[in-house]
Design a protein around this motif. Structure first.
Motif, mmCIF file in Angstrom:
data_model
loop_
_atom_site.group_PDB
_atom_site.id
_atom_site.type_symbol
_atom_site.label_atom_id
_atom_site.label_comp_id
_atom_site.label_asym_id
_atom_site.label_seq_id
_atom_site.Cartn_x
_atom_site.Cartn_y
_atom_site.Cartn_z
ATOM 1 N N SER A 164 28.421 35.972 43.871
ATOM 2 C CA SER A 164 27.656 37.202 43.575
ATOM 3 C C SER A 164 28.521 38.281 42.934
ATOM 4 O O SER A 164 28.355 39.472 43.201
ATOM 5 C CB SER A 164 27.008 37.746 44.855
ATOM 6 O OG SER A 164 26.130 36.814 45.429
ATOM 7 N N ARG B 241 25.542 37.730 37.033
ATOM 8 C CA ARG B 241 26.522 37.578 38.099
ATOM 9 C C ARG B 241 26.767 36.097 38.365
ATOM 10 O O ARG B 241 25.995 35.229 37.936
ATOM 11 C CB ARG B 241 26.048 38.255 39.390
ATOM 12 C CG ARG B 241 24.929 37.500 40.095
ATOM 13 C CD ARG B 241 24.494 38.200 41.360
ATOM 14 N NE ARG B 241 23.502 37.394 42.083
ATOM 15 C CZ ARG B 241 22.818 37.807 43.157
ATOM 16 N NH1 ARG B 241 23.007 39.044 43.610
ATOM 17 N NH2 ARG B 241 21.954 37.016 43.759
ATOM 18 N N SER C 48 24.911 33.251 43.848
ATOM 19 C CA SER C 48 25.042 33.869 45.164
ATOM 20 C C SER C 48 25.423 32.874 46.253
ATOM 21 O O SER C 48 25.975 33.263 47.292
ATOM 22 C CB SER C 48 23.734 34.570 45.542
ATOM 23 O OG SER C 48 22.659 33.646 45.509
ATOM 24 N N SER C 49 25.138 31.582 46.047
ATOM 25 C CA SER C 49 25.429 30.591 47.094
ATOM 26 C C SER C 49 26.225 29.389 46.585
ATOM 27 O O SER C 49 26.827 28.677 47.385
ATOM 28 C CB SER C 49 24.121 30.102 47.733
ATOM 29 O OG SER C 49 23.266 29.518 46.753
#
Length: 277
Positions: free
Chosen positions: A157, A250, A253-254
């Motif tokens: 992220s 970005r 996130s995971s």
């Protein structure tokens, strides 16, 4: 023994002093970044104020023009009262039993001298003509930026900050944060390109990115580069963005990305967007 204790205390003092200097340097870096963001925001707000002032000026000129047109129409209707031109000419000279000719009409109904106030109003109308549409550049919102150098060791992220700005019409993109803030509501096209190079010892490197629109994941892209390989991936999305909402790219996130983003004269990792309506 005393000498060793003094040396130890001196080293301990130097260690704490260096840690304090390091902490101060980090705080200064954060303050510098905050100042850059504030400066960019103020510049963006000034641009918006200039645009609003232009809109208000155009609206005032349009309203003044409409007022003058309506006034002329009312005066003309009161003058003619729905009569034909010959009836109007005849009624203006009641002592005559026949319609006056054009020469006598203009002799008997010469225009009154124009006062200073009327002259000023006429000059205003000549100087400030309303514009039917804004200039072409006022309606354009577009940006294009890329990395100046390779980017390594990115976490989850983490916003990609494209630092070289080539186009920023509308002043919506902020290179210090990597975020585009929409100056106008509308439909936008966003496209981002990631060039990945395999630096490690593994057989392949993987990289995944996300397009964030107003805090929500709107799009994503995945890229895999094999050993000693250099690959590139481009993704595109079309989104409706309200005024003031932010858009940025970005890392996932995971999904933990590996490898490094490459950007040089042979190929740029970039981020671009433009308003289509």
């Amino acid at each position: 023994m005393i000498g060793r204790c003094c040396t130890f205390l001196l080293l301990l003092s130097l260690f704490y002093f260096s840690e304090a200097v390091k902490a101060q340097s980090e705080e200064l870096a954060v303050l510098r970044k905050t100042l850059e963001d504030l400066t960019s925001t103020v510049h963006f707000q000034n641009k918006r104020l200039d645009a609003l002032q232009k809109i208000v000026l155009r609206q005032r000129m349009r309203a003044r023009d409409e007022y003058y047109c309506k006034s002329c129409k009312v005066h003309y209707n009161e003058w003619t009262k729905g009569s034909t031109l010959s009836e109007t000419l005849f009624n203006l000279n009641p002592n005559s039993k026949k319609a006056v000719n054009s020469s006598s009409f203009y002799q008997d109904n010469k225009p009154k001298p124009i006062g200073n106030a009327q002259k000023l109003q006429r000059k205003e109308r000549l100087l400030y003509q309303p514009s039917s549409a804004a200039s072409a550049e006022d309606n354009i919102v577009a940006f294009y930026a890329y990395f100046s150098a390779d980017v390594r060791s990115l976490g989850l992220s983490e916003t990609l900050k494209y630092d070289v700005v080539k186009t920023n019409q509308g002043s919506g993109y902020h290179p210090s944060s990597g975020v585009f803030i929409a100056p106008e509501e509308g439909y936008y096209v966003f496209t981002w390109t990631i060039r990945l190079y395999h630096y490690g010892d593994s057989t392949a490197e993987n990289f995944s990115t996300e397009l964030i629109v107003n805090g929500d994941v709107y799009g994503s892209a995945y890229l895999r580069a094999h050993l000693d390989d250099d690959d590139q991936s481009t993704a595109t999305a079309v989104a409706h963005v309200n005024e003031g909402e932010d858009v940025y790219v970005r890392t996932h996130s995971s999904y933990s990305s590996t490898g490094s983003i490459r950007s040089n004269t042979h190929g740029r990792s970039s981020f671009a967007g433009w308003k289509i309506n």
